[in-house]
Design a protein around this motif. Structure first.
Motif, PDB file in Angstrom:
ATOM      1  N   ASP A  28      -3.370  -5.338  -6.839  1.00  0.00           N
ATOM      2  CA  ASP A  28      -2.709  -4.183  -6.224  1.00  0.00           C
ATOM      3  C   ASP A  28      -1.286  -4.534  -5.808  1.00  0.00           C
ATOM      4  O   ASP A  28      -0.355  -3.737  -5.999  1.00  0.00           O
ATOM      5  CB  ASP A  28      -3.504  -3.711  -4.995  1.00  0.00           C
ATOM      6  N   VAL A  29      -1.115  -5.729  -5.246  1.00  0.00           N
ATOM      7  CA  VAL A  29       0.218  -6.150  -4.823  1.00  0.00           C
ATOM      8  C   VAL A  29       1.128  -6.310  -6.045  1.00  0.00           C
ATOM      9  O   VAL A  29       2.279  -5.870  -6.050  1.00  0.00           O
ATOM     10  CB  VAL A  29       0.133  -7.462  -4.024  1.00  0.00           C
ATOM     11  N   GLY A  42       6.677 -12.505   1.339  1.00  0.00           N
ATOM     12  CA  GLY A  42       5.428 -12.669   2.075  1.00  0.00           C
ATOM     13  C   GLY A  42       4.268 -11.979   1.409  1.00  0.00           C
ATOM     14  O   GLY A  42       3.351 -11.491   2.073  1.00  0.00           O
ATOM     15  N   LEU A  43       4.292 -11.938   0.066  1.00  0.00           N
ATOM     16  CA  LEU A  43       3.264 -11.242  -0.697  1.00  0.00           C
ATOM     17  C   LEU A  43       2.514 -12.217  -1.589  1.00  0.00           C
ATOM     18  O   LEU A  43       3.042 -13.248  -2.007  1.00  0.00           O
ATOM     19  CB  LEU A  43       3.887 -10.143  -1.565  1.00  0.00           C
ATOM     20  N   ASP A  44       1.275 -11.838  -1.885  1.00  0.00           N
ATOM     21  CA  ASP A  44       0.444 -12.623  -2.786  1.00  0.00           C
ATOM     22  C   ASP A  44       0.402 -11.925  -4.137  1.00  0.00           C
ATOM     23  O   ASP A  44      -0.301 -10.933  -4.321  1.00  0.00           O
ATOM     24  CB  ASP A  44      -0.968 -12.770  -2.214  1.00  0.00           C
ATOM     25  N   GLN A  99       0.827  -1.202   0.000  1.00  0.00           N
ATOM     26  CA  GLN A  99       0.000   0.000   0.000  1.00  0.00           C
ATOM     27  C   GLN A  99       0.861   1.251   0.000  1.00  0.00           C
ATOM     28  O   GLN A  99       0.554   2.232  -0.671  1.00  0.00           O
ATOM     29  CB  GLN A  99      -0.918  -0.007   1.227  1.00  0.00           C
ATOM     30  N   LEU A 100       1.932   1.205   0.775  1.00  0.00           N
ATOM     31  CA  LEU A 100       2.827   2.356   0.814  1.00  0.00           C
ATOM     32  C   LEU A 100       3.482   2.581  -0.542  1.00  0.00           C
ATOM     33  O   LEU A 100       3.644   3.712  -0.990  1.00  0.00           O
ATOM     34  CB  LEU A 100       3.899   2.149   1.879  1.00  0.00           C
ATOM     35  N   LEU A 101       3.866   1.497  -1.216  1.00  0.00           N
ATOM     36  CA  LEU A 101       4.497   1.644  -2.522  1.00  0.00           C
ATOM     37  C   LEU A 101       3.551   2.306  -3.510  1.00  0.00           C
ATOM     38  O   LEU A 101       3.943   3.172  -4.296  1.00  0.00           O
ATOM     39  CB  LEU A 101       4.942   0.272  -3.046  1.00  0.00           C
ATOM     40  N   LEU A 102       2.286   1.927  -3.454  1.00  0.00           N
ATOM     41  CA  LEU A 102       1.306   2.560  -4.334  1.00  0.00           C
ATOM     42  C   LEU A 102       1.147   4.033  -4.007  1.00  0.00           C
ATOM     43  O   LEU A 102       0.994   4.872  -4.884  1.00  0.00           O
ATOM     44  CB  LEU A 102      -0.044   1.845  -4.206  1.00  0.00           C
ATOM     45  N   LEU A 126       6.041  -1.877 -10.034  1.00  0.00           N
ATOM     46  CA  LEU A 126       6.564  -0.506  -9.999  1.00  0.00           C
ATOM     47  C   LEU A 126       7.898  -0.456  -9.261  1.00  0.00           C
ATOM     48  O   LEU A 126       8.817   0.271  -9.652  1.00  0.00           O
ATOM     49  CB  LEU A 126       5.550   0.421  -9.309  1.00  0.00           C
ATOM     50  N   ALA A 127       7.992  -1.241  -8.187  1.00  0.00           N
ATOM     51  CA  ALA A 127       9.239  -1.267  -7.425  1.00  0.00           C
ATOM     52  C   ALA A 127      10.378  -1.807  -8.281  1.00  0.00           C
ATOM     53  O   ALA A 127      11.498  -1.277  -8.277  1.00  0.00           O
ATOM     54  CB  ALA A 127       9.060  -2.108  -6.164  1.00  0.00           C
ATOM     55  N   CYS A 128      10.126  -2.870  -9.038  1.00  0.00           N
ATOM     56  CA  CYS A 128      11.165  -3.431  -9.908  1.00  0.00           C
ATOM     57  C   CYS A 128      11.598  -2.436 -10.965  1.00  0.00           C
ATOM     58  O   CYS A 128      12.802  -2.286 -11.241  1.00  0.00           O
ATOM     59  CB  CYS A 128      10.632  -4.705 -10.578  1.00  0.00           C
ATOM     60  N   ARG A 129      10.641  -1.739 -11.550  1.00  0.00           N
ATOM     61  CA  ARG A 129      10.977  -0.753 -12.574  1.00  0.00           C
ATOM     62  C   ARG A 129      11.795   0.388 -11.975  1.00  0.00           C
ATOM     63  O   ARG A 129      12.759   0.867 -12.588  1.00  0.00           O
ATOM     64  CB  ARG A 129       9.695  -0.193 -13.189  1.00  0.00           C
TER      65      ARG A 129
END
Length: 488
Positions: free
Chosen positions: A468-469, A461-463, A395-398, A475-478
């Motif tokens: 959204d995840v 620990g992500l689905d 959520q924070l990344l978004l 986006l983080a990878c980019r």
């Protein structure tokens, strides 16, 4: 002096002194007539005099001791509603009445002088001026906005008395069974709807009339002080907002000059900080919002600061040592309580950062709070309040995609992966979660890609089935792999 007849509730507002009844005015309401010359002795003439005086509107008549007023005339005066007074020396009674009338003006003049003397004292702000005026006048004062008391000096005003004030009138006098008040509208462009109220217990109407004049004389000084405070407040907030911008632009690198300015402001960049952000979801004046936030902060037993920034208010708590979980919860709880109070009549969203230390930590926690507030504007389910510590990282990344804090957060997330797994994750998301296309692009076996992706989800620990995840991680990878980000 002997009062021959009495009427309950009779109050004389003025006195008329003449030698003969013929010299009295034709019309006089709620007045006492004093005749200094003897009246006729015959009872029928006395009765006729009483009727004529009452017909002129007088409610009281004072005459000399001669002739003696008979029982029948006394009964007639009672029936007519006329207070009958026999004075041994009508001229002495006239002089006493004159002194009472002039005494009312003398009281007004005395109060006006006291107001003028109070204004001569230096006042630090409007609250200080209200205290000076109250001490000078000798009665309690309050500066009110509707039914809200903004400043007061002396005993608190009776809520019933305050509620009875007619705010549409320039000057208004009100009474309750135990107290009375006069209020005057404060004519200032700095803030509409203000009234200056003088109130007291056990005062009569002439005293209240004198206080009315005092209130009207004091009002321009109050209006001027409010305007001065407004200008000083706007200037001070502008300076603090500019200083905060410099601190944020320095990104934690505080040089000697900036440190001097920060210290002069009373801020401490060293220590541990917890940031918060309150911003509007509609049109709200940031300065007015800051004025509402400040009382909450000043009531807390911890160092707090706040100023305007953009469309909202940015603030922070400063601790001399790292706060434990209980200390953080207390600070966050105070912000939540403040948010609920603001939300009662303002469309706001509030974000709370996490605790960080030092100058760079201050920048970080304020950035987190700002981003959490942005995310909170679309979260009615959380009552438009979000705390970074209670949010999932995706959520924070978004929320942080368009901010300077996004890349560090992305690196924090992906830094837990091995380089090979991180590369596989990026390719997997680039190829729309296709194992086959990912394997072809990397020159790997499909089973190898499947194993790596299973490990990625276990480590993070992500689905990744959650849209959204998946978007947040993509986006983080980019962001981390972008050429302009440099080497890790």
């Amino acid at each position: 002096m002997e009062v021959l007849t009495t009427i309950e509730g009779c109050v004389w507002r003025d006195v008329v002194v003449e030698a003969r009844e013929e010299d009295l005015p034709d019309s006089a309401q709620d007045c006492l007539a004093v005749l200094t010359s003897p009246v006729a002795a015959e009872p029928w003439r006395v009765d006729a005099l009483l009727r004529r005086v009452r017909d002129r509107g007088f409610t009281g008549l004072a005459v000399g001791p001669e002739p003696e007023i008979g029982w029948g005339s006394r009964v007639l005066a009672q029936r007519l509603g006329l207070v009958l007074v026999v004075a041994g020396h009508p001229t002495a009674l006239a002089r006493a009445c004159w002194e009472l009338v002039e005494g009312r003006d003398a009281l007004t003049l005395s109060l006006v002088r006291r107001v003028a003397g109070s204004i001569e004292y230096h006042a630090d702000d409007i609250g200080d001026l209200v205290r000076h005026l109250s001490a000078g006048i000798g009665h309690a004062l309050a500066l009110v906005d509707g039914v809200e008391v903004l400043h007061r000096a002396g005993p608190a005003i009776d809520p019933d008395l305050l509620a009875a004030i007619d705010t549409s009138r320039w000057v208004h006098q009100v009474w309750t069974p135990t107290a009375a008040a006069v209020s005057v509208r404060v004519d200032t462009r700095a803030r509409a709807g203000l009234r200056l109220v003088i109130h007291a217990e056990g005062i009569d109407e002439p005293h209240l009339v004198a206080l009315t004049t005092a209130a009207e004389i004091a009002m321009p000084a109050v209006a001027a002080r409010i305007l001065i405070d407004e200008i000083e407040d706007v200037s001070d907030v502008s300076r603090s907002s500019s200083l905060l911008a410099d601190v944020l632009d320095a990104a934690g690198s505080v040089d000697a000059e900036l440190h001097r300015r920060v210290t002069a402001r009373g801020w401490r960049v060293h220590g541990w900080h917890l940031g918060f952000r309150v911003q509007s979801r509609a049109r709200v004046d940031p300065l007015d919002l800051l004025r509402r936030v400040r009382p909450w902060l000043h009531s807390l037993p911890v160092e707090t600061h706040a100023t305007t920034r953009g469309r909202g208010v940015t603030g922070w708590f400063t601790f001399t040592s790292a706060p434990d979980g209980h200390g953080v919860d207390e600070a966050a709880g105070a912000i939540r309580e403040m948010h609920r109070a603001l939300l009662a009549d303002l469309p706001v969203a509030t974000g709370i950062g996490s605790v960080h230390s030092g100058p760079s930590g201050l920048v970080t926690t304020l950035g987190e709070a700002h981003d959490a507030a942005r995310l909170a504007t679309g979260r009615p389910s959380t009552h438009w309040l979000l705390h970074v510590d209670s949010l999932g990282l995706e959520q924070l990344l978004l929320a942080w995609t368009g901010t300077d804090t996004f890349v560090p957060a992305a690196r924090a997330l992906l830094g837990r992966l091995r380089p090979a797994d991180r590369a596989t994750l990026g390719a997997y998301l680039d190829h729309e979660s296709s194992l086959l296309r990912t394997a072809e692009s990397l020159g790997l076996h499909r089973n190898t890609v499947r194993q790596r992706m299973q490990r990625v989800q276990e480590v993070l620990g992500l689905d990744l089935q959650d849209p959204d995840v998946r978007l947040a991680v993509h986006l983080a990878c980019r962001a981390v792999s972008a050429p302009h980000r440099g080497r890790e």
